[in-house]
Design an enzyme around this catalytic site. Structure first.
Site, PDB file in Angstrom:
ATOM      1  N   LYS A   8      23.658 -17.394  12.537  1.00 16.26           N
ATOM      2  CA  LYS A   8      24.239 -17.285  11.360  1.00 16.26           C
ATOM      3  C   LYS A   8      23.913 -18.870  10.477  1.00 16.26           C
ATOM      4  O   LYS A   8      24.105 -18.949   9.811  1.00 16.26           O
ATOM      5  CB  LYS A   8      25.630 -16.334  11.371  1.00 16.26           C
TER       6      LYS A   8
ATOM      7  N   GLN B 176      34.101 -13.400  13.612  1.00 16.21           N
ATOM      8  CA  GLN B 176      33.161 -13.098  14.616  1.00 16.21           C
ATOM      9  C   GLN B 176      33.994 -11.882  15.632  1.00 16.21           C
ATOM     10  O   GLN B 176      35.037 -11.999  15.966  1.00 16.21           O
ATOM     11  CB  GLN B 176      32.557 -13.627  15.784  1.00 16.21           C
TER      12      GLN B 176
ATOM     13  N   ASP C 268      30.760  -8.807   5.586  1.00 19.44           N
ATOM     14  CA  ASP C 268      30.592  -8.275   7.161  1.00 19.44           C
ATOM     15  C   ASP C 268      31.179  -6.517   6.283  1.00 19.44           C
ATOM     16  O   ASP C 268      30.782  -5.358   6.845  1.00 19.44           O
ATOM     17  CB  ASP C 268      31.734  -8.275   7.962  1.00 19.44           C
TER      18      ASP C 268
HETATM   19  N1  GUN Z   1      29.699  -8.736  16.402  1.00 19.48           N
HETATM   20  C1  GUN Z   1      28.821  -8.037  16.172  1.00 19.48           C
HETATM   21  N2  GUN Z   1      27.855  -8.009  15.233  1.00 19.48           N
HETATM   22  C2  GUN Z   1      29.364  -8.430  14.774  1.00 19.48           C
HETATM   23  C3  GUN Z   1      29.093  -8.188  13.088  1.00 19.48           C
HETATM   24  O1  GUN Z   1      27.910  -8.279  12.558  1.00 19.48           O
HETATM   25  N3  GUN Z   1      30.180  -9.187  11.700  1.00 19.48           N
HETATM   26  C4  GUN Z   1      31.264  -9.932  12.877  1.00 19.48           C
HETATM   27  N4  GUN Z   1      32.252  -9.782  12.127  1.00 19.48           N
HETATM   28  N5  GUN Z   1      31.423  -9.552  14.355  1.00 19.48           N
HETATM   29  C5  GUN Z   1      29.912  -9.114  15.007  1.00 19.48           C
END
Ligand code: GUN
Length: 303
Positions: A60, A104, A127
């Protein structure tokens, strides 16, 4: 002998679509930086040392930098308390350089994920996990939509154009994929069935669908003979099979038995290279949109 009349579905190339989308976001991020004298900014918070999460967070951050989005990484030890994490989130909420916040998941045991998500400013919740954003999606107000289902919708609209009147079956009712996917398809005028582990005659329900979105997390559960001929199949699953001699790390498969389904479907996303690359691209898109709203500017059209 191969059947010469057998057709193979079009492969929906999410990876290529994501590359194009990221290039458009990069251009729009440069315009934004020119207009307001700062880059759009995403804060990514990782607590603990989960190996998969470290890989995702690294990816990311790199994707942000490539697109001209500032990435602020906060890596905290697994022993971080709930209060410390909430203090960081509140600081990021107030930070004018931060347009989007992503914590995350999963968080280490003992930390309350719902409390942390609830502490994020809904207008920085790129998100789309905050209940305010879930509510906004439910009633058709502007907010943030979770990245994976929005990426699936983009692939579907790119392939079909208008989805009006199509029968869509979403398999899986998670808050992150299944439920928002069903809402997005409903808003796009599809006729939607949200199927799940208790659905009776699931194969028959799926056989009605012009569009199938599989998001159950069960390797190759959706078989070829569940698919209506010519249907479009979007496979959200990423499952690693047990190791074998020729695949010592284990093969990655989706929730759909790809080879079987590709003999019946009109179009299908592969795993990997289908939905997966769209998730990060949409995260960048949501961050860019957040930055525009934050600066009182109209987000660019068509992103
Ligand atoms: N863990 C796995 N996929 C995601 C996501 O799209 N966002 C977040 N915050 N955590 C994740």
């Amino acid at each position: 002998m191969p059947d010469p009349l057998k057709t193979i579905a079009l492969r929906i190339d999410g990876k290529a679509f994501a590359v194009t989308l990221r290039a458009r976001i990069g251009a729009a991020a440069a315009d934004f930086a020119h207009a307001v004298a700062r880059r759009p900014g995403l804060a990514v918070v990782l607590v603990g040392d989960d190996a998969a999460s470290q890989v995702y967070v690294g990816a990311k951050a790199r994707a942000c930098e490539e697109a001209g989005i500032a990435s602020f990484e906060h890596r905290l030890p697994a022993a971080t308390s709930g209060a410390e994490l909430l203090t960081l989130v509140e600081r990021l909420n107030r930070d004018p350089e931060v347009d989007g916040i992503l914590v995350q998941l999963p968080l280490p045991e003992g930390l309350d994920e719902q409390a942390v998500i609830a502490a994020i400013d809904p207008d920085k919740d790129v998100d789309g996990f905050h209940v305010i954003n879930a509510g906004r999606l439910a009633v058709g107000q502007q907010g943030f939509v979770p990245c994976t289902p929005l990426g699936c919708l983009m692939l579907l609209q790119d392939h079909h154009g208008d989805l009006s009147g199509l029968e869509a079956v979403v398999i899986g009712r998670s808050n992150i994929v299944g439920k928002p996917m069903a809402q997005l398809l409903t808003d796009a005028n599809a006729t939607v069935t949200l199927a799940h582990s208790r659905t009776k005659n699931l194969a028959e329900v799926v056989r009605r669908a012009d569009i199938v979105v599989a998001a159950v997390g069960r390797p190759e559960m959706v078989r070829g003979d569940w698919i209506k001929p010519g249907a479009t199949v979007i496979d959200v699953g990423i499952n690693r099979l047990p190791p074998t001699d020729d695949k010592p790390k284990g093969r990655l498969v989706g929730d759909v038995a790809y080879a079987e389904a590709a003999e019946v479907a009109g179009a299908i996303t592969p795993v990997p290279g289908g939905v997966g690359p769209m998730t990060i691209a949409v995260l960048l898109r949501n961050t860019l949109v957040a930055a525009h709203r934050h600066a009182g500017l109209e987000p660019p059209e068509g992103l």
